[in-house]
Design a protein around this motif. Structure first.
Motif, mmCIF file in Angstrom:
data_model
loop_
_atom_site.group_PDB
_atom_site.id
_atom_site.type_symbol
_atom_site.label_atom_id
_atom_site.label_comp_id
_atom_site.label_asym_id
_atom_site.label_seq_id
_atom_site.Cartn_x
_atom_site.Cartn_y
_atom_site.Cartn_z
ATOM 1 N N THR A 298 0.797 -1.225 0.000
ATOM 2 C CA THR A 298 0.000 0.000 0.000
ATOM 3 C C THR A 298 0.830 1.275 0.000
ATOM 4 O OG1 THR A 298 -0.188 0.139 2.415
ATOM 5 C CG2 THR A 298 -1.840 -1.183 1.262
ATOM 6 N N CYS A 299 2.094 1.235 0.431
ATOM 7 C CA CYS A 299 2.912 2.451 0.445
ATOM 8 C C CYS A 299 2.966 3.053 -0.956
ATOM 9 C CB CYS A 299 4.327 2.144 0.938
ATOM 10 S SG CYS A 299 4.490 2.040 2.734
ATOM 11 N N PHE A 300 2.853 4.375 -1.044
ATOM 12 C CA PHE A 300 2.740 5.003 -2.361
ATOM 13 C C PHE A 300 3.649 6.209 -2.535
ATOM 14 C CE2 PHE A 300 -0.366 6.878 0.495
ATOM 15 C CZ PHE A 300 -0.201 8.244 0.300
ATOM 16 N N CYS A 301 4.573 6.466 -1.607
ATOM 17 C CA CYS A 301 5.418 7.653 -1.697
ATOM 18 C C CYS A 301 6.327 7.596 -2.924
ATOM 19 C CB CYS A 301 6.260 7.801 -0.435
ATOM 20 S SG CYS A 301 5.277 8.197 1.033
ATOM 21 N N THR A 302 6.487 8.736 -3.582
ATOM 22 C CA THR A 302 7.315 8.810 -4.781
ATOM 23 C C THR A 302 8.141 10.093 -4.771
ATOM 24 O OG1 THR A 302 5.538 9.906 -6.006
ATOM 25 C CG2 THR A 302 5.712 7.509 -6.219
ATOM 26 N N THR A 303 9.126 10.137 -5.652
ATOM 27 C CA THR A 303 9.858 11.348 -5.956
ATOM 28 C C THR A 303 9.903 11.486 -7.471
ATOM 29 O OG1 THR A 303 11.913 12.583 -5.540
ATOM 30 C CG2 THR A 303 12.134 10.252 -6.071
ATOM 31 N N VAL A 304 10.300 12.633 -7.967
ATOM 32 C CA VAL A 304 10.430 12.823 -9.407
ATOM 33 C C VAL A 304 11.843 13.264 -9.733
ATOM 34 C CG1 VAL A 304 8.002 13.316 -9.832
ATOM 35 C CG2 VAL A 304 9.550 15.191 -9.283
ATOM 36 N N GLU A 305 12.324 12.859 -10.895
ATOM 37 C CA GLU A 305 13.641 13.249 -11.389
ATOM 38 C C GLU A 305 13.489 13.789 -12.800
ATOM 39 O OE1 GLU A 305 16.092 9.797 -11.231
ATOM 40 O OE2 GLU A 305 16.191 9.747 -9.028
ATOM 41 N N ASP A 306 14.238 14.812 -13.114
ATOM 42 C CA ASP A 306 14.269 15.367 -14.465
ATOM 43 C C ASP A 306 15.603 15.027 -15.113
ATOM 44 O OD1 ASP A 306 11.753 16.525 -14.217
ATOM 45 O OD2 ASP A 306 12.558 18.357 -13.343
ATOM 46 N N HIS A 307 15.553 14.469 -16.320
ATOM 47 C CA HIS A 307 16.748 14.049 -17.039
ATOM 48 C C HIS A 307 16.808 14.753 -18.391
ATOM 49 C CE1 HIS A 307 15.970 9.994 -14.794
ATOM 50 N NE2 HIS A 307 16.567 10.869 -13.999
ATOM 51 N N THR A 308 18.015 15.019 -18.858
ATOM 52 C CA THR A 308 18.210 15.537 -20.221
ATOM 53 C C THR A 308 19.275 14.718 -20.919
ATOM 54 O OG1 THR A 308 19.906 17.128 -19.514
ATOM 55 C CG2 THR A 308 17.619 17.883 -19.523
ATOM 56 N N ASP A 309 19.234 14.721 -22.257
ATOM 57 C CA ASP A 309 20.297 14.034 -22.983
ATOM 58 C C ASP A 309 21.510 14.948 -23.113
ATOM 59 O OD1 ASP A 309 19.556 15.898 -24.862
ATOM 60 O OD2 ASP A 309 18.886 14.462 -26.364
ATOM 61 N N LEU A 310 22.627 14.396 -23.585
ATOM 62 C CA LEU A 310 23.875 15.161 -23.649
ATOM 63 C C LEU A 310 23.779 16.325 -24.628
ATOM 64 C CD1 LEU A 310 26.502 12.254 -23.554
ATOM 65 C CD2 LEU A 310 25.832 13.801 -21.699
ATOM 66 N N ALA A 311 22.951 16.184 -25.647
ATOM 67 C CA ALA A 311 22.829 17.252 -26.641
ATOM 68 C C ALA A 311 21.922 18.383 -26.161
ATOM 69 C CB ALA A 311 22.298 16.684 -27.957
ATOM 70 N N GLY A 312 21.172 18.142 -25.079
ATOM 71 C CA GLY A 312 20.267 19.166 -24.578
ATOM 72 C C GLY A 312 19.026 19.354 -25.425
ATOM 73 N N THR A 313 18.681 18.336 -26.219
ATOM 74 C CA THR A 313 17.512 18.465 -27.093
ATOM 75 C C THR A 313 16.281 17.742 -26.545
ATOM 76 O OG1 THR A 313 18.217 16.521 -28.378
ATOM 77 C CG2 THR A 313 18.969 18.678 -29.140
#
Length: 413
Positions: A298-313
């Motif tokens: 039942t535990c539902f805690c989450t976090t979010v991460e933002d990722h980019t590629d090396l080219a920045g596109t």
């Protein structure tokens, strides 16, 4: 979803061949069929194609901090309790891409990924097409866990779209428990061992007959979809003796519980004892590893991460399971609110058994016992509750824990 008009329809009988036909019929209807199977010395949930994939003849020994597969004396297909996996991993996946953003000639292109499809992770169009899941072998405690997560993700003003899409078409085949584990306490939580709602079909595996025949199941339909599928399978009628034998299986399991938890007035008990010395004792043992929250259904805690590629596109936002035991989970502008293991354990247990009721109208615990089994140091949630209940009103001396007597280091209860 369960309809009470079907939950009490006349039970039928299936044998092992009929169960394979059920699995194959679901696959033919474009369901991804998931069930228990043996892998890595544990019973885990994975793709199955027939009864040959089920853990025939296996059971599990469970105790605080201990889990071991053992051979049974028969070939029961569901003669075990629960393993480290829960159905949560499919409905609320541990890693889920929420959206991607790409640069193009005109500016930025935004693509929402509301129900990720891991088999087609590189295909954003496929990400938006939810899989249809069919779950085989869902225990009563796990049905209650799914119902709790339904309240978390589907009730109220804010609906989790990805969860809703995955949950909408899920077909659930429950199994009434024939074997309680050493850390099970669902009977005292009133969440098992018999499935009463939330299923499309429910099976009760009968003991092997005198001639050694095994793999016989009493089957109940709990929904229109379940009744429709059962009608298309070759099956027999359950006799009064079969039904009595099924009731006996569940009654025997209810008497096998390895643990109990007294729930009377539990919410008030915990919320009135936030400075109890037991929190410091368990905090000294707790490793803050988060195992209990990872295996909890039942535990539902989450976090979010933002990722980019090396080219920045290209950029993407990914949601991942998190835990209230991680130091960063309660990080605010001045640091972590809960700096000690004592404070983090207290947060988890009081939220699970008390604060959850304030938020969602139900306890967050279903008595599956996973948090006890998979705790490396064998911390037992039922033992902690019993210890506080035995000496309510006791308090930690001022300054005994991180300088403020409550274990979080900054004066918060």
């Amino acid at each position: 979803m369960t309809s009470s008009s079907f939950a009490h329809s006349p039970p039928a009988m299936l044998d092992a061949k009929g169960l394979t036909a059920l699995i194959q019929a679901l696959a033919a209807r474009a369901y991804r069929v998931i069930g228990p199977t043996v892998r890595d010395d544990a019973i885990v949930y994975d793709d199955i194609a027939s009864v040959d994939d089920l853990p025939a003849g296996w059971t599990d020994y469970q105790a605080p901090g201990r889990y071991e597969l053992q051979r049974r004396t028969d070939q029961a297909l569901f003669g075990f309790a629960v393993g480290p996996h829960s159905w949560k991993q499919f409905l609320h996946p541990p890693v889920e891409r929420l959206f991607t953003v790409r640069k193009d000639g005109e500016g930025l292109a935004f693509a929402e990924c509301s129900a990720s499809n891991e088999a087609n992770e590189s295909n954003e169009a496929a990400d938006r097409v939810p899989q249809k899941f069919a779950f085989i072998g869902v225990r009563a405690c796990e049905l209650n866990a799914i119902a709790i997560q339904d309240r978390v993700f589907l009730a109220g003003a804010w609906v989790d779209r990805g969860y809703a899409l995955r949950r909408r078409d899920a077909f659930i085949v429950a199994v009434n428990c024939s074997q309680a584990g050493g850390t099970c306490f669902c009977a005292s939580m009133q969440t098992g061992p018999k499935a009463t709602e939330g299923f499309d079909l429910a099976l009760t595996e009968l003991p092997a007959a005198a001639d050694g025949t095994s793999g016989r199941f009493v089957v109940e339909a709990g929904s229109a979809a379940g009744a429709d599928l059962l009608a298309q399978l070759a099956h027999g009628e359950a006799t009064p003796a079969d039904i009595d034998a099924a009731h006996a299986v569940v009654a025997r399991t209810a008497q096998q519980m390895g643990r109990t938890m007294q729930t009377d007035n539990l919410k008030t008990l915990l919320q009135d004892n936030l400075r109890h010395p037991r929190w410091a004792e368990v905090g000294d043992r707790c490793l803050s590893c988060g195992n209990c929250t990872m295996v909890c259904p039942t535990c539902f805690c989450t976090t979010v991460e933002d990722h980019t590629d090396l080219a920045g596109t290209t950029a993407e936002r990914v949601r991942k399971w998190d835990s209230c035991f991680t130091l960063d989970f309660s990080w605010l502008h001045g640091g972590s609110v809960r700096q000690s293991g004592e404070a983090r354990y207290r947060q988890w247990l009081t939220h699970k058994l008390a604060g959850w009721i304030d938020q969602f109208g139900t306890s967050g615990c279903v008595g599956c016992g996973r948090c006890i089994t998979w705790c490396p140091v064998g911390i037992d949630i039922t033992e902690e509750v019993a210890a506080i209940r035995a000496t309510p009103g006791a308090t930690t001396p001022a300054g005994a824990a991180n300088g403020d007597g409550n274990g979080d280091g900054n004066g918060r209860p």
